[in-house]
Write a protein that holds these residues in place. Structure first.
Motif, PDB file in Angstrom:
ATOM      1  N   TYR A 171      22.390  52.062  87.176  1.00 30.64           N
ATOM      2  CA  TYR A 171      21.897  53.426  87.029  1.00 30.64           C
ATOM      3  C   TYR A 171      20.559  53.437  86.291  1.00 30.64           C
ATOM      4  O   TYR A 171      19.624  54.119  86.709  1.00 30.64           O
ATOM      5  CB  TYR A 171      22.938  54.262  86.278  1.00 30.64           C
ATOM      6  N   ARG A 215      31.852  49.348  84.182  1.00 29.94           N
ATOM      7  CA  ARG A 215      31.019  50.373  83.537  1.00 29.94           C
ATOM      8  C   ARG A 215      29.656  49.819  83.139  1.00 29.94           C
ATOM      9  O   ARG A 215      28.641  50.478  83.313  1.00 29.94           O
ATOM     10  CB  ARG A 215      31.730  50.932  82.300  1.00 29.94           C
ATOM     11  N   ASN A 216      29.646  48.608  82.589  1.00 28.87           N
ATOM     12  CA  ASN A 216      28.382  48.003  82.178  1.00 28.87           C
ATOM     13  C   ASN A 216      27.468  47.741  83.365  1.00 28.87           C
ATOM     14  O   ASN A 216      26.261  48.004  83.307  1.00 28.87           O
ATOM     15  CB  ASN A 216      28.629  46.706  81.402  1.00 28.87           C
ATOM     16  N   TYR A 218      37.393  47.091  83.684  1.00 24.53           N
ATOM     17  CA  TYR A 218      36.694  48.377  83.761  1.00 24.53           C
ATOM     18  C   TYR A 218      35.461  48.392  82.860  1.00 24.53           C
ATOM     19  O   TYR A 218      34.470  49.048  83.176  1.00 24.53           O
ATOM     20  CB  TYR A 218      37.628  49.549  83.434  1.00 24.53           C
ATOM     21  N   THR A 219      35.516  47.680  81.746  1.00 18.64           N
ATOM     22  CA  THR A 219      34.340  47.568  80.879  1.00 18.64           C
ATOM     23  C   THR A 219      33.209  46.858  81.622  1.00 18.64           C
ATOM     24  O   THR A 219      32.042  47.277  81.561  1.00 18.64           O
ATOM     25  CB  THR A 219      34.686  46.814  79.574  1.00 18.64           C
ATOM     26  N   PHE A 263      36.553  53.988  91.597  1.00 15.44           N
ATOM     27  CA  PHE A 263      35.889  54.428  90.362  1.00 15.44           C
ATOM     28  C   PHE A 263      34.378  54.470  90.566  1.00 15.44           C
ATOM     29  O   PHE A 263      33.716  55.462  90.255  1.00 15.44           O
ATOM     30  CB  PHE A 263      36.268  53.476  89.214  1.00 15.44           C
ATOM     31  N   LEU A 264      33.825  53.393  91.108  1.00 11.33           N
ATOM     32  CA  LEU A 264      32.377  53.308  91.307  1.00 11.33           C
ATOM     33  C   LEU A 264      31.887  54.293  92.370  1.00 11.33           C
ATOM     34  O   LEU A 264      30.794  54.850  92.247  1.00 11.33           O
ATOM     35  CB  LEU A 264      31.977  51.876  91.671  1.00 11.33           C
ATOM     36  N   PHE A 311      27.585  49.275  86.286  1.00 14.47           N
ATOM     37  CA  PHE A 311      27.157  50.590  86.779  1.00 14.47           C
ATOM     38  C   PHE A 311      26.027  51.132  85.910  1.00 14.47           C
ATOM     39  O   PHE A 311      25.031  51.642  86.412  1.00 14.47           O
ATOM     40  CB  PHE A 311      28.317  51.586  86.805  1.00 14.47           C
ATOM     41  N   SER A 312      26.184  51.037  84.600  1.00 13.90           N
ATOM     42  CA  SER A 312      25.169  51.533  83.678  1.00 13.90           C
ATOM     43  C   SER A 312      23.837  50.817  83.891  1.00 13.90           C
ATOM     44  O   SER A 312      22.782  51.452  83.939  1.00 13.90           O
ATOM     45  CB  SER A 312      25.647  51.354  82.240  1.00 13.90           C
ATOM     46  N   MET A 327      31.433  57.484  90.821  1.00 17.39           N
ATOM     47  CA  MET A 327      30.275  57.459  89.921  1.00 17.39           C
ATOM     48  C   MET A 327      28.947  57.484  90.693  1.00 17.39           C
ATOM     49  O   MET A 327      28.032  58.204  90.319  1.00 17.39           O
ATOM     50  CB  MET A 327      30.325  56.216  89.023  1.00 17.39           C
TER      51      MET A 327
END
Length: 177
Positions: free
Chosen positions: A85, A78-79, A74-75, A35-36, A81-82, A39
């Protein structure tokens, strides 16, 4: 232990059985990594973030509230990764701004140098007495009264001569530019 659901394993982990996290890691680390990777498009960054995801899952294990484990992990991914980023984006903006400022300062300095060179050429075209008056008054800051004493003239006459010399300098400068 392999026959337990993800949620049951995570409940055990949240209650202090940290060894069960290795089973969850085995089940999810490739999925999270892939997933990452999609991304970030960077293998090393994806590996680092994947590692951080499982570190945070272990660190904040008590915040798990018996929901679906895959949604929870996954949350977290995502956090992280965010956050990554955003920090990269801010870092790039800061670097771009610094580069732009340095570039602008260099251009400004080049422009100043060019103007100074053109002004010196125009100054060289003045006759000696006009050039002396401009240099003493404008470059060295000598007042009209003192210039009058130096040149043996009146302050009013010196002011007029400086004014005329400046206009001549301006004309010569505009011809050069």
């Amino acid at each position: 232990m392999k026959n337990l659901t993800d949620e049951e394993l995570m409940i055990l982990v949240s209650n202090g059985d940290l060894d069960m996290m290795s089973v969850l890691f085995d089940r999810y680390h490739v999925k999270i990594f892939n997933f990452l990777l999609k991304m970030t498009r960077e293998r090393d960054v994806s590996q680092d973030i994947t590692q951080e995801v499982f570190y945070k899952a272990l660190k904040y294990r008590t915040s798990y509230k018996k929901g679906k484990f895959s949604s929870w992990i996954y949350t977290i991914a995502r956090n992280i990764f965010s956050d990554h980023y955003q920090s990269q984006k801010n870092k790039e903006q800061r670097l771009d701004e610094i580069g732009y400022k340095i570039e602008r300062e260099e251009i400004y300095q080049l422009e100043k140098d060019e103007i100074k060179e053109q002004l010196n050429k125009a100054l060289a075209q003045l006759n000696q007495s006009d050039r002396e008056l401009v240099i003493m008054n404008r470059y060295q800051g000598i007042k009209y009264q003192e210039l009058a004493e130096i040149t043996g003239s009146t302050a009013g006459a010196v002011k007029t001569k400086v004014h005329r010399a400046i206009h001549k300098l301006k004309d010569h400068y505009q011809q050069i530019v």
